[in-house]
Design a protein around this motif. Structure first.
Motif, PDB file in Angstrom:
ATOM      1  N   ASP A  47      95.950   1.009 113.226  1.00  0.00           N
ATOM      2  CA  ASP A  47      96.772   1.278 112.050  1.00  0.00           C
ATOM      3  C   ASP A  47      96.543   0.257 110.947  1.00  0.00           C
ATOM      4  N   ALA A  48      96.199  -0.969 111.349  1.00  0.00           N
ATOM      5  CA  ALA A  48      96.023  -2.020 110.356  1.00  0.00           C
ATOM      6  C   ALA A  48      94.774  -1.814 109.500  1.00  0.00           C
ATOM      7  N   VAL A  49      93.806  -1.072 109.998  1.00  0.00           N
ATOM      8  CA  VAL A  49      92.548  -0.944 109.250  1.00  0.00           C
ATOM      9  C   VAL A  49      92.353   0.430 108.614  1.00  0.00           C
ATOM     10  N   LEU A  50      93.158   1.404 108.991  1.00  0.00           N
ATOM     11  CA  LEU A  50      92.935   2.772 108.499  1.00  0.00           C
ATOM     12  C   LEU A  50      92.942   2.859 106.978  1.00  0.00           C
ATOM     13  N   ALA A  51      93.932   2.218 106.349  1.00  0.00           N
ATOM     14  CA  ALA A  51      94.092   2.338 104.904  1.00  0.00           C
ATOM     15  C   ALA A  51      92.939   1.694 104.148  1.00  0.00           C
ATOM     16  N   LYS A  52      92.173   0.848 104.866  1.00  0.00           N
ATOM     17  CA  LYS A  52      91.071   0.144 104.200  1.00  0.00           C
ATOM     18  C   LYS A  52      89.711   0.714 104.603  1.00  0.00           C
ATOM     19  N   SER A  53      89.698   1.960 105.076  1.00  0.00           N
ATOM     20  CA  SER A  53      88.453   2.513 105.608  1.00  0.00           C
ATOM     21  C   SER A  53      87.944   3.660 104.730  1.00  0.00           C
ATOM     22  N   ASP A  54      86.643   3.616 104.439  1.00  0.00           N
ATOM     23  CA  ASP A  54      86.023   4.745 103.746  1.00  0.00           C
ATOM     24  C   ASP A  54      85.545   5.791 104.745  1.00  0.00           C
ATOM     25  N   ALA A  55      85.265   5.352 105.949  1.00  0.00           N
ATOM     26  CA  ALA A  55      84.902   6.290 107.014  1.00  0.00           C
ATOM     27  C   ALA A  55      85.448   5.744 108.318  1.00  0.00           C
ATOM     28  N   VAL A  56      85.963   6.641 109.140  1.00  0.00           N
ATOM     29  CA  VAL A  56      86.453   6.240 110.457  1.00  0.00           C
ATOM     30  C   VAL A  56      85.666   7.038 111.495  1.00  0.00           C
ATOM     31  N   MET A  57      84.918   6.319 112.306  1.00  0.00           N
ATOM     32  CA  MET A  57      84.085   6.978 113.311  1.00  0.00           C
ATOM     33  C   MET A  57      84.761   6.859 114.668  1.00  0.00           C
ATOM     34  N   MET A  58      85.095   7.998 115.232  1.00  0.00           N
ATOM     35  CA  MET A  58      85.759   8.009 116.538  1.00  0.00           C
ATOM     36  C   MET A  58      84.707   8.204 117.624  1.00  0.00           C
ATOM     37  N   LEU A  59      84.690   7.300 118.598  1.00  0.00           N
ATOM     38  CA  LEU A  59      83.729   7.425 119.700  1.00  0.00           C
ATOM     39  C   LEU A  59      84.374   8.136 120.878  1.00  0.00           C
ATOM     40  N   ARG A  60      83.539   8.841 121.586  1.00  0.00           N
ATOM     41  CA  ARG A  60      84.008   9.517 122.789  1.00  0.00           C
ATOM     42  C   ARG A  60      84.448   8.478 123.828  1.00  0.00           C
ATOM     43  N   VAL A  61      85.597   8.716 124.412  1.00  0.00           N
ATOM     44  CA  VAL A  61      86.075   7.832 125.477  1.00  0.00           C
ATOM     45  C   VAL A  61      86.171   8.650 126.754  1.00  0.00           C
ATOM     46  N   GLN A  62      85.411   8.240 127.744  1.00  0.00           N
ATOM     47  CA  GLN A  62      85.443   8.988 128.997  1.00  0.00           C
ATOM     48  C   GLN A  62      86.768   8.758 129.712  1.00  0.00           C
ATOM     49  N   ARG A  63      87.340   9.854 130.151  1.00  0.00           N
ATOM     50  CA  ARG A  63      88.640   9.766 130.825  1.00  0.00           C
ATOM     51  C   ARG A  63      88.542   8.915 132.086  1.00  0.00           C
ATOM     52  N   GLU A  64      87.372   8.913 132.719  1.00  0.00           N
ATOM     53  CA  GLU A  64      87.224   8.164 133.983  1.00  0.00           C
ATOM     54  C   GLU A  64      87.380   6.660 133.788  1.00  0.00           C
ATOM     55  N   ARG A  65      87.242   6.197 132.539  1.00  0.00           N
ATOM     56  CA  ARG A  65      87.332   4.744 132.311  1.00  0.00           C
ATOM     57  C   ARG A  65      88.664   4.188 132.793  1.00  0.00           C
ATOM     58  N   MET A  66      89.698   5.009 132.755  1.00  0.00           N
ATOM     59  CA  MET A  66      90.998   4.471 133.154  1.00  0.00           C
ATOM     60  C   MET A  66      91.020   4.141 134.646  1.00  0.00           C
ATOM     61  N   ASN A  67      90.128   4.786 135.400  1.00  0.00           N
ATOM     62  CA  ASN A  67      90.065   4.487 136.832  1.00  0.00           C
ATOM     63  C   ASN A  67      89.563   3.073 137.095  1.00  0.00           C
ATOM     64  N   ALA A  68      88.803   2.523 136.139  1.00  0.00           N
ATOM     65  CA  ALA A  68      88.345   1.144 136.283  1.00  0.00           C
ATOM     66  C   ALA A  68      89.256   0.194 135.514  1.00  0.00           C
ATOM     67  N   ALA A  69      90.442   0.666 135.185  1.00  0.00           N
ATOM     68  CA  ALA A  69      91.472  -0.169 134.550  1.00  0.00           C
ATOM     69  C   ALA A  69      91.100  -0.637 133.148  1.00  0.00           C
ATOM     70  N   PHE A  70      90.251   0.109 132.448  1.00  0.00           N
ATOM     71  CA  PHE A  70      89.985  -0.269 131.054  1.00  0.00           C
ATOM     72  C   PHE A  70      91.193   0.032 130.175  1.00  0.00           C
ATOM     73  N   PHE A  71      91.976   1.066 130.558  1.00  0.00           N
ATOM     74  CA  PHE A  71      93.262   1.325 129.910  1.00  0.00           C
ATOM     75  C   PHE A  71      94.126   2.052 130.935  1.00  0.00           C
ATOM     76  N   PRO A  72      95.435   2.009 130.732  1.00  0.00           N
ATOM     77  CA  PRO A  72      96.329   2.505 131.789  1.00  0.00           C
ATOM     78  C   PRO A  72      96.269   4.015 131.977  1.00  0.00           C
ATOM     79  N   THR A  73      96.444   4.756 130.900  1.00  0.00           N
ATOM     80  CA  THR A  73      96.466   6.216 131.009  1.00  0.00           C
ATOM     81  C   THR A  73      95.829   6.818 129.766  1.00  0.00           C
ATOM     82  N   GLU A  74      95.471   8.090 129.860  1.00  0.00           N
ATOM     83  CA  GLU A  74      94.945   8.805 128.691  1.00  0.00           C
ATOM     84  C   GLU A  74      95.961   8.809 127.564  1.00  0.00           C
ATOM     85  N   ARG A  75      97.213   9.040 127.923  1.00  0.00           N
ATOM     86  CA  ARG A  75      98.245   9.148 126.898  1.00  0.00           C
ATOM     87  C   ARG A  75      98.380   7.832 126.140  1.00  0.00           C
TER      88      ARG A  75
END
Lengths: 342, 434
Positions: A214-242
């Protein structure tokens, strides 16, 4: 330009602008009834894909065919590679068949570099994505899309444009190539991710890093969203998809906080509901489909410049064609195609 | 036989000291002095070469049984002799694993038969290096191979209870557990040192903390149960700090460093050339400097090669598919001279300590790592320290050529090695066994 395209870091600013300008020329042909150019007639391009990627493969295939190259698709699945053949032996086989260019997609970082530097083959090597290392043609097509949407001027770079790349930076070859290329082209890049998905050592990259989208959105000319594999949460990179979607996903509300001219980009394939909502993905501000179309033009430009060789790569007789490449390796001797055509 | 076998070394600089003559009779050093007379002795004019005690390697992969395509006890001990070694400790990760008295005796017997270099097998700590059940450590100790060092090298004994038990158990016969410190969960799929370079190259990182956390745990365990522990191929500045702290407590901790970790850094991985792929991985310049300092001040006890031969095809491939490891026996002394002696960090007496006395003491290896004095076993190496030359793996005695130093200029050349008075190397060339 070098003989191979392994890393976006190998491209000078002039190289990169030349590729973008050449791609503009190539894009003009896409609007014609007959899309084919005779440039690479008699040359053989091998698509050597050790990883499944139909999207990237058909993009390179379409590009090579529009330049009249003979295209051989070599997929590792069901081939000798799946029976244990080494990269070296595969390369020697391709060399024996006379491949002028090898487009390689490989799951191991550095495999294209090995292919280009081990003396196994003589042709040009184009990296179509290696492990978690680089994907330089993706970065070029992204830059091409940004230049069209945010600058609108051939011959230009991306000076001063603010690009935000969001998602799984740690495992992303797209992010690595984009950071190199966009900074070379003068853009200001900010990476946004949870700390778990940023590599140790990222502080040395030519970009900013933030944990707060949120801190950088207003200052962006382009926002590139990368694909995040759902399986990453199984290795504790983040808690849940939500939780990931809440903190780092792009929804309509967040998009509304971007500047009016700002675009949303995605290299595909998208995980709708994860890093991007359907409303954003389908909005006119999202360039995902445009990026795919631009990918063909960029790959045509790269093959034209790398494989055009000492022979005139495009027919001089056809005044609508870009200028021929006069030297195979001397980038300086090559003028941007647009100069002669405009 | 003792009568005929007399060799007189003229003008050898013992441990780098003033030139003296050394008379070898039979298997022992008979006399040291100036202008010695020895009728009938074979005379070696040393031209002021440096005379050191035969080197002792605590960490060698001889690959036999099982991977004779990369090295055998014969080729490995020939390589050792050429590198100035008179004893090597053969690691247990063979096929089958050296986790029984039968396997260790076979390896020991082969070494004895060939006679180039004494082979002291290392016994596996756990059955099959699986980290679950203790191997029969006592049986290996009691065997003809006289195993004193136990290690699952290649794998970490990561289970804290198994490690504790192993440390305790070997106390009964003064054994030592040599730990390959690598927290497995932190290094799943790891390809190179985690840091600035790995971030750029997109190769999965092997963080320093994965080594340091195990070392910290193991020095605490060793202190708790009153055992000695040896740390294999220590590779980070942080590991040095932990070992230094443990030693300051008076705990019985020893550590080794490889020659390649004293010289090479992860910057070399930018080539994606798998010849630089090794475990633990090449670290940073700061780590290299910390390791050199630690070897100089004695925090790190010794140099061990981690000689890890691999066949050409296992390195002639993409990085991710390549095997980890580098050969080292035939370049170790040169690398130590280059990084430690030529830099003024160690003198030759200290090199003898780090490459012969200390490793022999850690391995409780008798007859090696002895002073160069009359009455001592004539395990000796003569080094032409003024030599400068490029490393050419074509000249290696090892069956494998996976050296990271090919084409690099390094100082020093082993001209002679004696194993109990018998020359194994003369003028840089191997001499057939008696």
């Amino acid at each position: 330009m070098k003989r191979h395209l392994i890393s976006a870091a190998d491209l000078t600013r002039d190289d990169a602008v030349l590729i973008l300008d050449t791609a503009e020329e190539m894009a003009r042909f896409a609007d014609r009834p007959i899309k084919k150019l005779p440039t690479l007639r008699g040359r053989t391009v091998v698509n050597l894909f050790f990883e499944d990627s139909t999207r990237t493969r058909i993009s390179f295939e379409a590009a090579a065919k529009r330049l009249s190259a003979d295209v051989i698709n070599f997929s590792a699945k069901g081939s000798s590679v799946s029976k244990g053949e080494s990269l070296k032996d595969t390369a020697l086989t391709l060399e024996a068949m006379g491949a002028d260019g090898v487009v390689i997609r490989h799951g191991d970082s550095g495999a294209p570099h090995r292919l280009a530097t081990s003396g196994w083959i003589g042709g040009s090597v184009i990296n179509a994505g290696d492990g978690t290392h680089e994907h330089p043609t993706q970065a070029l097509l992204d830059a091409f899309t940004m230049r069209r949407r945010l600058v609108g001027e051939e011959g230009a770079a991306l000076d001063g444009r603010r690009i935000t790349i969001v998602g799984d930076i740690l495992h992303s070859r797209v992010a690595r190539s984009n950071v190199h290329l966009l900074s070379t082209l003068g853009a200001h890049v900010t990476l946004v991710a949870p700390p778990t998905l940023l590599p140790i050592g990222v502080e040395r990259w030519p970009c900013e890093v933030s944990y707060d989208l949120d801190a950088v959105l207003a200052k962006s000319d382009a926002v590139m969203m990368l694909r995040v594999q759902r399986e990453r949460m199984n290795a504790a990179f983040f808690p849940t998809e939500r939780e990931y979607a809440r903190r780092y996903g792009l929804d309509g509300e967040r998009m509304a906080r971007m500047p009016e001219h700002a675009i949303v980009m995605h290299p595909g394939p998208m995980n709708r509901g994860m890093e991007i909502t359907a409303a954003v993905a389908d909005s006119p501000r999202c360039t995902a489909v445009e990026q795919v179309a631009n990918g063909v033009s960029i790959r045509m430009a790269v093959m034209y410049l790398l494989l055009g060789g000492a022979e005139p790569a495009l027919s001089r007789e056809d005044s609508a064609h870009p200028s021929p490449a006069t030297t195979p390796d001397g980038g300086a001797a090559r003028r941007p195609a647009v100069e002669e055509n405009n | 036989m003792t009568e005929q076998n007399r060799t007189l070394l003229r003008g050898a600089k013992i441990l780098g000291g003033e030139p003296q003559d050394v008379l070898i009779e039979g298997g022992t050093i008979a006399e040291i002095g100036r202008d010695l007379q020895a009728a009938g002795a074979e005379v070696v004019e040393t031209d002021g070469a440096v005379l050191l005690p035969g080197l002792v390697d605590l960490h060698t992969h001889l690959r036999e049984p099982g991977r004779e395509d990369s090295e055998t006890v014969l080729t490995g001990t020939r390589a050792a002799a050429k590198g100035g070694y008179t004893a090597v400790h053969a690691m247990a990760n063979t096929f089958p694993v050296a986790d029984t008295a039968g396997v260790v005796e076979q390896v020991w017997r082969l070494g004895k038969e060939y006679g180039y270099c004494d082979v002291r097998p290392v016994g596996a700590v756990t059955v099959g290096l699986e980290g679950k059940q203790l191997a029969e450590l006592g049986a290996m100790h009691d065997s003809a191979a006289e195993v004193r060092v136990f290690s699952d090298d290649g794998k970490c004994v990561d289970d804290a209870v198994i490690m504790r038990r192993a440390l305790e158990y070997v106390k009964a016969f003064d054994g030592v557990v040599a730990q390959h410190a690598q927290e497995p969960r932190l290094t799943a799929g790891a390809q190179m040192n985690e840091g600035i370079v790995s971030a750029e190259l997109g190769l999965a990182g092997w963080p320093a903390v994965a080594e340091e956390s195990i070392i910290a745990r193991d020095v605490l365990l060793a202190a708790h149960v009153g055992s000695r522990v040896h740390i294999c191929h220590l590779s980070t500045a942080g590991s040095v700090e932990i070992v230094r702290w443990a030693k300051s407590k008076g705990w019985n901790v020893t550590a080794e460093v490889t020659p390649h970790h004293l010289l090479l850094t992860d910057e070399l991985v930018r080539s994606y050339n798998p010849v630089y792929k090794v475990n633990p991985p090449l670290r940073t310049e700061a780590d290299v400097l910390a390791l050199r300092e630690a070897l100089a001040d004695g925090t790190i006890d010794c140099v061990a090669t981690d000689h890890a031969p691999h066949p050409h095809e296992d390195k002639d491939c993409e990085w991710g598919a390549a095997a980890m490891g580098m050969v080292g026996l035939e370049t170790a002394l040169s690398v130590v001279q280059h990084t430690m002696v030529d830099t003024g960090l160690l003198d030759w007496a200290q090199v003898a300590d780090r490459m012969s006395f200390r490793p022999a003491a850690i391995g409780r290896l008798e007859g090696h790592g002895r002073p160069v004095s009359p009455g001592e076993p004539a395990n000796l190496v003569l080094l032409d320290a003024d030599y400068r030359g490029q490393v050419d793996p074509a000249g290696f005695a090892s069956r494998s050529a996976n050296t990271p130093y090919e084409g690099r200029e390094l100082p020093g050349r082993v001209t002679h090695t004696w194993l109990r008075g018998r020359p194994t190397v003369v003028d840089g060339k191997l001499v057939g066994a008696a």
